[in-house]
Write an enzyme that holds these catalytic residues in place. Structure first.
Site, PDB file in Angstrom:
ATOM      1  N   ASP A  67       0.813  -1.220   0.000  1.00 25.10           N
ATOM      2  CA  ASP A  67       0.000   0.000   0.000  1.00 25.10           C
ATOM      3  C   ASP A  67       0.843   1.266   0.000  1.00 25.10           C
ATOM      4  O   ASP A  67       2.057   1.216   0.190  1.00 25.10           O
ATOM      5  CB  ASP A  67      -0.947  -0.013   1.220  1.00 25.10           C
ATOM      6  CG  ASP A  67      -0.253  -0.437   2.518  1.00 25.10           C
ATOM      7  OD1 ASP A  67       0.983  -0.410   2.571  1.00 25.10           O
ATOM      8  OD2 ASP A  67      -0.957  -0.811   3.470  1.00 25.10           O
ATOM      9  N   ASP A 136      -7.408  -3.227  14.354  1.00 26.91           N
ATOM     10  CA  ASP A 136      -8.798  -3.554  13.996  1.00 26.91           C
ATOM     11  C   ASP A 136      -8.882  -4.734  13.016  1.00 26.91           C
ATOM     12  O   ASP A 136      -9.931  -4.992  12.445  1.00 26.91           O
ATOM     13  CB  ASP A 136      -9.490  -2.320  13.393  1.00 26.91           C
ATOM     14  CG  ASP A 136      -8.747  -1.775  12.170  1.00 26.91           C
ATOM     15  OD1 ASP A 136      -7.767  -2.417  11.723  1.00 26.91           O
ATOM     16  OD2 ASP A 136      -9.140  -0.716  11.657  1.00 26.91           O
ATOM     17  N   HIS A 138      -7.094  -5.001  10.195  1.00 30.56           N
ATOM     18  CA  HIS A 138      -6.831  -4.696   8.783  1.00 30.56           C
ATOM     19  C   HIS A 138      -5.522  -5.320   8.309  1.00 30.56           C
ATOM     20  O   HIS A 138      -4.576  -5.482   9.084  1.00 30.56           O
ATOM     21  CB  HIS A 138      -6.908  -3.193   8.478  1.00 30.56           C
ATOM     22  CG  HIS A 138      -5.784  -2.340   8.945  1.00 30.56           C
ATOM     23  ND1 HIS A 138      -5.956  -1.326   9.859  1.00 30.56           N
ATOM     24  CD2 HIS A 138      -4.473  -2.306   8.598  1.00 30.56           C
ATOM     25  CE1 HIS A 138      -4.804  -0.710  10.057  1.00 30.56           C
ATOM     26  NE2 HIS A 138      -3.879  -1.286   9.308  1.00 30.56           N
ATOM     27  N   GLU A 143      -9.541  -1.945   5.592  1.00 35.07           N
ATOM     28  CA  GLU A 143     -10.193  -1.706   6.878  1.00 35.07           C
ATOM     29  C   GLU A 143     -11.412  -2.628   7.044  1.00 35.07           C
ATOM     30  O   GLU A 143     -11.918  -3.169   6.047  1.00 35.07           O
ATOM     31  CB  GLU A 143     -10.653  -0.241   6.942  1.00 35.07           C
ATOM     32  CG  GLU A 143      -9.516   0.775   6.856  1.00 35.07           C
ATOM     33  CD  GLU A 143      -8.727   0.911   8.157  1.00 35.07           C
ATOM     34  OE1 GLU A 143      -8.712  -0.052   8.955  1.00 35.07           O
ATOM     35  OE2 GLU A 143      -8.132   1.975   8.364  1.00 35.07           O
TER      36      GLU A 143
HETATM   37  C1  GLP Z   1      -0.441   0.009   8.791  1.00 33.41           C
HETATM   38  C2  GLP Z   1      -0.104  -0.721   7.475  1.00 33.41           C
HETATM   39  C3  GLP Z   1      -0.258  -2.202   7.630  1.00 33.41           C
HETATM   40  C4  GLP Z   1       0.333  -2.611   8.959  1.00 33.41           C
HETATM   41  C5  GLP Z   1      -0.516  -2.092  10.075  1.00 33.41           C
HETATM   42  C6  GLP Z   1       0.082  -2.306  11.458  1.00 33.41           C
HETATM   43  O1  GLP Z   1      -1.422   0.936   8.705  1.00 33.41           O
HETATM   44  N1  GLP Z   1      -0.800  -0.294   6.309  1.00 33.41           N
HETATM   45  O2  GLP Z   1       0.369  -2.867   6.544  1.00 33.41           O
HETATM   46  O3  GLP Z   1       0.386  -4.000   9.071  1.00 33.41           O
HETATM   47  O4  GLP Z   1      -0.919  -0.771   9.858  1.00 33.41           O
HETATM   48  O5  GLP Z   1       1.100  -1.385  11.728  1.00 33.41           O
HETATM   49  P1  GLP Z   1       2.197  -1.623  12.836  1.00 33.41           P
HETATM   50  O6  GLP Z   1       3.046  -2.744  12.347  1.00 33.41           O
HETATM   51  O7  GLP Z   1       2.962  -0.351  12.916  1.00 33.41           O
HETATM   52  O8  GLP Z   1       1.485  -1.970  14.090  1.00 33.41           O
END
Ligand code: GLP
Length: 263
Positions: A67, A136, A138, A143
């Protein structure tokens, strides 16, 4: 889904790096799906170390990131282009031409999404997709309520995700974009193997719902229950709400030798 419980994020990240390294050694021209966020950082560090000290070669590897934020140019410090460069690409030898990240500055977003999907297909599909998970549930930026058949498209971030990610923007929520381009759940499901990482207590609810809850768009990671080859590496706090965690430990301790994970 194979759940691998490790004592610490560091131990989990080493196993994740070993799985990816083994993949790259076995299929040097493999296509890797890559993730951002804080979770995969130690895995990228370990892969960079393996490249530096053990000659792990990424010269034939192709990568596709999950993304990118809409409206952030690649040179913006919080764009996922900049993130990947800082934490992975500048430390290994993936050729620039083999690196793919959605263009968050595209004027025609639907065309960019279609181009991205076509590029994945042209590369032969993703062999191994690395994932984190949001609090959540995702994956990528899909989402809750995302279509489980979705493909790369624009999404609007929830306020929760914007707040979770504000720490990367100096804690200033106003700086966090509202939109992103993300591979869809269907795109992720089309990859041949998935490696999901989740560390920390704040992931425990999402992990339990993803692995043991019903398959539902309300937890997009739960779609992975329908994927044939998923490994999910968690630390103890992230494993806390898994009702079958003792069984998962038992499985890992009793893997047949040929199935064991080693460099
Ligand atoms: C972000 C990314 C995801 C990631 C998630 C968790 O928004 N788009 O790919 O897995 O949120 O983030 P973190 O690893 O910092 O907890």
């Amino acid at each position: 889904m194979e759940i691998i419980i490790q004592p610490t994020p560091e131990a989990g990240s080493i196993i994740a790096a070993q799985i990816i390294a083994k993949f790259v050694r076995t299929k040097p021209d493999c296509v890797l799906g890559l993730a951002t966020g804080s979770t995969p950082l130690a895995t990228y560090r370990e892969l960079a170390r393996m490249h530096r000290e053990e000659g792990l070669d990424f010269s034939k590897v192709t990568t596709f990131n999950l993304d990118e934020y809409v409206g952030l140019p690649p040179e913006h410090s919080q764009s996922y282009h900049a993130f990947m460069d800082e934490h992975f690409f500048r430390h290994v030898n993936v050729p620039r031409a083999h690196i793919h990240i959605p263009d968050g500055m595209a004027c025609d977003v639907p065309a960019e999404c279609a181009r991205y999907e076509a590029a994945i297909i042209a590369a032969g599909g993703i062999d191994l997709q690395l994932l984190g998970i949001g609090t959540d549930g995702h994956i990528g930026f899909n989402e809750p309520s995302s279509s489980l058949a979705s493909r790369t498209r624009i999404k609007t971030l929830t306020q929760r995700t914007r707040a979770d990610n504000a720490r990367f923007f100096g804690g200033d929520l106003a700086q966090v974009p509202f939109h992103c381009i993300t591979m869809g759940v269907g795109t992720i499901m089309a990859s041949r193997e998935v490696l999901m990482l989740a560390f920390g207590k704040n992931k425990a609810t999402a992990v339990a719902a993803a692995a043991e809850g019903p398959i539902t768009a309300m937890n997009p990671a739960s779609a992975l229950q329908m994927h044939p080859v998923v490994k999910c590496i968690v630390d103890e706090p992230a494993a806390e709400k898994l009702t079958r965690r003792e069984y998962y430990r038992w499985v890992y301790q009793n893997k047949p030798i040929w199935q064991q994970i080693s460099g």
